[in-house]
Scaffold this motif. Sequence first.
Motif, PDB file in Angstrom:
ATOM      1  N   LYS A  13      22.554  -2.960-101.404  1.00 41.95           N
ATOM      2  CA  LYS A  13      22.205  -4.665-101.007  1.00 41.95           C
ATOM      3  C   LYS A  13      22.125  -5.567-102.346  1.00 41.95           C
ATOM      4  CE  LYS A  13      19.023  -7.126 -98.014  1.00 41.95           C
ATOM      5  NZ  LYS A  13      18.057  -6.890 -97.048  1.00 41.95           N
ATOM      6  N   ILE A  14      21.341  -5.151-103.193  1.00 40.62           N
ATOM      7  CA  ILE A  14      21.177  -5.759-104.412  1.00 40.62           C
ATOM      8  C   ILE A  14      22.435  -5.901-105.141  1.00 40.62           C
ATOM      9  CG2 ILE A  14      20.197  -5.893-106.798  1.00 40.62           C
ATOM     10  CD1 ILE A  14      17.772  -4.166-105.800  1.00 40.62           C
ATOM     11  N   TYR A  15      23.495  -4.900-105.190  1.00 39.36           N
ATOM     12  CA  TYR A  15      24.783  -5.225-105.627  1.00 39.36           C
ATOM     13  C   TYR A  15      25.487  -6.478-104.956  1.00 39.36           C
ATOM     14  CZ  TYR A  15      29.691  -4.419-105.865  1.00 39.36           C
ATOM     15  OH  TYR A  15      30.945  -4.645-106.061  1.00 39.36           O
ATOM     16  N   LYS A  16      25.449  -5.950-103.556  1.00 37.38           N
ATOM     17  CA  LYS A  16      26.567  -6.655-102.667  1.00 37.38           C
ATOM     18  C   LYS A  16      26.091  -8.321-102.717  1.00 37.38           C
ATOM     19  CE  LYS A  16      27.883  -3.187 -99.775  1.00 37.38           C
ATOM     20  NZ  LYS A  16      27.875  -2.645 -98.388  1.00 37.38           N
ATOM     21  N   ALA A  17      24.622  -8.597-102.829  1.00 41.88           N
ATOM     22  CA  ALA A  17      24.069  -9.797-102.761  1.00 41.88           C
ATOM     23  C   ALA A  17      24.723 -10.506-103.936  1.00 41.88           C
ATOM     24  CB  ALA A  17      22.538  -9.838-102.757  1.00 41.88           C
ATOM     25  N   PHE A  18      24.780  -9.828-105.109  1.00 44.38           N
ATOM     26  CA  PHE A  18      25.255 -10.661-106.385  1.00 44.38           C
ATOM     27  C   PHE A  18      26.578 -10.684-106.361  1.00 44.38           C
ATOM     28  CE2 PHE A  18      26.727 -10.043-110.737  1.00 44.38           C
ATOM     29  CZ  PHE A  18      26.335 -11.292-111.318  1.00 44.38           C
ATOM     30  N   ALA A  19      27.613  -9.668-105.968  1.00 47.42           N
ATOM     31  CA  ALA A  19      28.883  -9.788-105.882  1.00 47.42           C
ATOM     32  C   ALA A  19      29.201 -10.943-104.953  1.00 47.42           C
ATOM     33  CB  ALA A  19      29.289  -8.379-105.236  1.00 47.42           C
ATOM     34  N   ASN A  20      28.654 -11.168-103.784  1.00 46.58           N
ATOM     35  CA  ASN A  20      28.910 -11.977-102.963  1.00 46.58           C
ATOM     36  C   ASN A  20      28.512 -13.383-103.165  1.00 46.58           C
ATOM     37  OD1 ASN A  20      30.768 -10.292-101.541  1.00 46.58           O
ATOM     38  ND2 ASN A  20      29.267  -9.209-100.677  1.00 46.58           N
ATOM     39  N   ASN A  21      27.469 -13.439-104.227  1.00 46.73           N
ATOM     40  CA  ASN A  21      26.651 -14.609-104.511  1.00 46.73           C
ATOM     41  C   ASN A  21      25.964 -14.991-103.244  1.00 46.73           C
ATOM     42  OD1 ASN A  21      25.813 -16.728-105.907  1.00 46.73           O
ATOM     43  ND2 ASN A  21      27.445 -18.294-105.477  1.00 46.73           N
ATOM     44  N   ASP A  22      25.262 -14.155-102.385  1.00 44.70           N
ATOM     45  CA  ASP A  22      24.416 -14.471-101.312  1.00 44.70           C
ATOM     46  C   ASP A  22      23.109 -13.846-101.884  1.00 44.70           C
ATOM     47  OD1 ASP A  22      23.297 -14.566 -98.987  1.00 44.70           O
ATOM     48  OD2 ASP A  22      24.328 -12.908 -98.019  1.00 44.70           O
ATOM     49  N   LEU A  23      22.592 -14.749-102.728  1.00 47.83           N
ATOM     50  CA  LEU A  23      21.340 -14.089-103.542  1.00 47.83           C
ATOM     51  C   LEU A  23      20.230 -14.233-102.847  1.00 47.83           C
ATOM     52  CD1 LEU A  23      22.292 -15.988-106.579  1.00 47.83           C
ATOM     53  CD2 LEU A  23      22.913 -13.686-106.039  1.00 47.83           C
ATOM     54  N   ALA A  24      20.235 -14.940-101.352  1.00 49.51           N
ATOM     55  CA  ALA A  24      18.673 -14.929-100.517  1.00 49.51           C
ATOM     56  C   ALA A  24      18.432 -13.515-100.075  1.00 49.51           C
ATOM     57  CB  ALA A  24      19.095 -15.753 -99.332  1.00 49.51           C
ATOM     58  N   GLN A  25      19.567 -12.842-100.179  1.00 45.31           N
ATOM     59  CA  GLN A  25      19.615 -11.192 -99.750  1.00 45.31           C
ATOM     60  C   GLN A  25      18.377 -10.587-100.810  1.00 45.31           C
ATOM     61  OE1 GLN A  25      20.837  -9.711 -96.946  1.00 45.31           O
ATOM     62  NE2 GLN A  25      21.169 -12.030 -96.388  1.00 45.31           N
ATOM     63  N   TRP A  26      18.098 -11.242-101.975  1.00 46.52           N
ATOM     64  CA  TRP A  26      17.195 -10.470-102.783  1.00 46.52           C
ATOM     65  C   TRP A  26      15.647 -10.992-102.383  1.00 46.52           C
ATOM     66  CZ3 TRP A  26      19.681 -12.241-108.303  1.00 46.52           C
ATOM     67  CH2 TRP A  26      20.979 -11.222-108.325  1.00 46.52           C
ATOM     68  N   ASN A  27      15.489 -11.632-101.484  1.00 46.45           N
ATOM     69  CA  ASN A  27      14.154 -11.890-101.068  1.00 46.45           C
ATOM     70  C   ASN A  27      13.602 -10.713-100.467  1.00 46.45           C
ATOM     71  OD1 ASN A  27      14.239 -14.514-102.005  1.00 46.45           O
ATOM     72  ND2 ASN A  27      14.957 -15.599 -99.954  1.00 46.45           N
ATOM     73  N   GLY A  28      12.370 -10.214-100.805  1.00 44.22           N
ATOM     74  CA  GLY A  28      11.674  -9.159-100.307  1.00 44.22           C
ATOM     75  C   GLY A  28      12.356  -7.839-100.523  1.00 44.22           C
ATOM     76  N   VAL A  29      13.300  -7.841-101.512  1.00 39.52           N
ATOM     77  CA  VAL A  29      13.946  -6.440-102.035  1.00 39.52           C
ATOM     78  C   VAL A  29      13.678  -6.538-103.499  1.00 39.52           C
ATOM     79  CG1 VAL A  29      16.045  -5.449-102.554  1.00 39.52           C
ATOM     80  CG2 VAL A  29      15.940  -6.555-100.326  1.00 39.52           C
ATOM     81  N   ILE A  30      13.697  -7.633-104.250  1.00 42.35           N
ATOM     82  CA  ILE A  30      13.168  -7.794-105.694  1.00 42.35           C
ATOM     83  C   ILE A  30      12.169  -8.296-105.812  1.00 42.35           C
ATOM     84  CG2 ILE A  30      14.143  -8.734-108.071  1.00 42.35           C
ATOM     85  CD1 ILE A  30      16.990  -8.483-107.038  1.00 42.35           C
ATOM     86  N   HIS A  31      11.080  -7.823-106.662  1.00 48.85           N
ATOM     87  CA  HIS A  31       9.906  -8.121-107.008  1.00 48.85           C
ATOM     88  C   HIS A  31       9.679  -9.653-107.290  1.00 48.85           C
ATOM     89  CE1 HIS A  31       5.595  -8.280-108.493  1.00 48.85           C
ATOM     90  NE2 HIS A  31       5.481  -7.311-108.071  1.00 48.85           N
TER      91      HIS A  31
END
Length: 92
Positions: A13-31
Amino acid sequence: MANENNNNELTLKIYKAFANNDLAQWNGVIHPDVKLNSPAGRGLAGIETLKSFAGAFHAAFRPTVDLIDHYVAGDRGLVTVNLHWKHDGEEF
């Protein structure tokens, strides 16, 4: 084994969010207090700063992001990528 699959899903999920520039996916996943040190910026802190940095990276370099490896050990995760980029976008 089920926990290992969950960990794989997390790092993917972290990788795909960065690869697709969908950075809102990092909320709740990255500290929220994540620390970032790179050749382009040292001593950066916070999830919003990380998302801003990654968004600016995408805007400036328009990268293709290939996944090399990913895993979780304890409370730490690692995602290794290969970046193909050219600075033909906005200022970074």
